[in-house]
Design an enzyme around this catalytic site. Structure first.
Site, PDB file in Angstrom:
ATOM      1  N   ARG A  49       0.854  -1.189   0.000  1.00 27.31           N
ATOM      2  CA  ARG A  49       0.000   0.000   0.000  1.00 27.31           C
ATOM      3  C   ARG A  49       0.889   1.238   0.000  1.00 27.31           C
ATOM      4  O   ARG A  49       1.114   1.835   1.053  1.00 27.31           O
ATOM      5  CB  ARG A  49      -0.900   0.017   1.233  1.00 27.31           C
ATOM      6  CG  ARG A  49      -1.738  -1.236   1.408  1.00 27.31           C
ATOM      7  CD  ARG A  49      -2.504  -1.159   2.714  1.00 27.31           C
ATOM      8  NE  ARG A  49      -3.179  -2.409   3.034  1.00 27.31           N
ATOM      9  CZ  ARG A  49      -3.831  -2.630   4.169  1.00 27.31           C
ATOM     10  NH1 ARG A  49      -3.881  -1.689   5.093  1.00 27.31           N
ATOM     11  NH2 ARG A  49      -4.418  -3.782   4.395  1.00 27.31           N
ATOM     12  N   ASP A  51       2.086   4.968  -0.161  1.00 31.69           N
ATOM     13  CA  ASP A  51       1.420   6.199   0.251  1.00 31.69           C
ATOM     14  C   ASP A  51       1.323   7.186  -0.906  1.00 31.69           C
ATOM     15  O   ASP A  51       1.913   6.985  -1.971  1.00 31.69           O
ATOM     16  CB  ASP A  51       2.175   6.845   1.414  1.00 31.69           C
ATOM     17  CG  ASP A  51       2.034   6.058   2.707  1.00 31.69           C
ATOM     18  OD1 ASP A  51       1.028   5.342   2.855  1.00 31.69           O
ATOM     19  OD2 ASP A  51       2.932   6.166   3.564  1.00 31.69           O
ATOM     20  N   ARG A 194      10.675   6.145   4.979  1.00 31.78           N
ATOM     21  CA  ARG A 194      10.867   7.595   4.955  1.00 31.78           C
ATOM     22  C   ARG A 194      11.382   8.116   6.297  1.00 31.78           C
ATOM     23  O   ARG A 194      12.170   9.064   6.347  1.00 31.78           O
ATOM     24  CB  ARG A 194       9.562   8.279   4.554  1.00 31.78           C
ATOM     25  CG  ARG A 194       9.194   8.015   3.088  1.00 31.78           C
ATOM     26  CD  ARG A 194       7.737   8.329   2.795  1.00 31.78           C
ATOM     27  NE  ARG A 194       7.431   9.725   3.038  1.00 31.78           N
ATOM     28  CZ  ARG A 194       6.184  10.214   3.050  1.00 31.78           C
ATOM     29  NH1 ARG A 194       5.143   9.402   2.850  1.00 31.78           N
ATOM     30  NH2 ARG A 194       5.979  11.489   3.261  1.00 31.78           N
TER      31      ARG A 194
END
Length: 247
Positions: A49, A51, A194
């Site tokens: 999934r 972002d 991240r």
């Protein structure tokens, strides 16, 4: 019959992979294209999934249909039908119980950091104008192998059963005026890559000591880790499956 579809996409225009009620996503666009061309409603399940704004050079998804189709022709039609920022690379049959998400053995990401100003990659790299100590960043990357619980890098209030991940690769590479952080694991937490990159940039800038990463990880506290780098520099690049999934 269950099929895997292999695709790539530029995530700039999309609010991530997964369908959402009030935003355009990659899953929604691909489902509509498949449903239109096959003439029946098609639902797809992705291996991950990503972002909003994150890219994928390789992502797999599965779908079920009894419609008989010519694979090369369907791939051609899909690539003609889909917008230019989504490309279908392959479609192939798999065993009926194979799941794109749950049967994946590993996933790999690359985060691109520009260390030279380049007007042609502003949408694809995160530019850091100050000098980075790559040796320190690679020393920090090696520390990741000593741990399993990476809650400190996870987005808060995330509904997961475990924060454990098995890191298989983590290193910084210098490539054509860029630094590429390559990381591979059996699974990733939301925002994990991240947050790791932001923490390591702080280490590379001398704001955080390498050995402080032990304390950060042990804290299990997101506020102890570094900033979350922008989405546009992140790429899902590789997903591995058992060799016997195909029919």
């Amino acid at each position: 019959m269950r099929y895997f579809v292999e695709l790539s996409y530029n995530g700039k225009a999309y609010h991530g992979w997964q369908i959402q009620p009030n935003a355009i996503t990659v899953q929604e666009v691909v489902e509509k294209a498949l449903s239109t061309l096959l003439g029946v409603p098609i639902s797809i399940m992705g291996a991950g999934r990503t972002d909003a704004g994150v890219h994928a050079t390789q992502l797999f998804a599965h779908f079920d249909t009894d419609v008989v189709f010519d694979t090369p022709k369907l791939i051609y039609k899909l690539n003609s039908f889909l917008p230019t920022d989504i490309a279908i690379r392959d479609i192939f049959k798999v065993k009926a119980d194979v799941h794109a998400r749950f049967h994946a053995l590993s996933r790999a990401y690359v985060y691109r950091v520009a260390i030279e100003k380049n007007v042609f990659n502003v949408d694809h790299c995160f530019y850091v104008k100050h000098a980075l100590d790559v040796d320190k960043m690679n020393a920090a990357a090696k520390i990741l192998f000593e741990y399993k619980d990476f809650q400190c890098f996870s987005k808060t209030h995330t509904d997961v059963k475990t924060y454990n991940c098995d890191i298989m690769q983590a290193e910084w590479l210098v490539k054509n005026g860029e630094l590429h952080f390559v990381i591979k694991a059996n699974r990733f937490l939301r925002n994990m890559v991240r947050a790791i990159v932001g923490t390591m940039i702080n280490i590379g800038l001398g704001k955080v000591e390498v050995e402080s990463l032990h304390t950060i990880i042990a804290s299990k506290n997101r506020s102890e880790a570094g900033f979350s780098v922008p989405a546009h520099g992140l790429y899902l690049t590789d997903i591995e499956y058992p060799k016997d999934i195909k029919l």
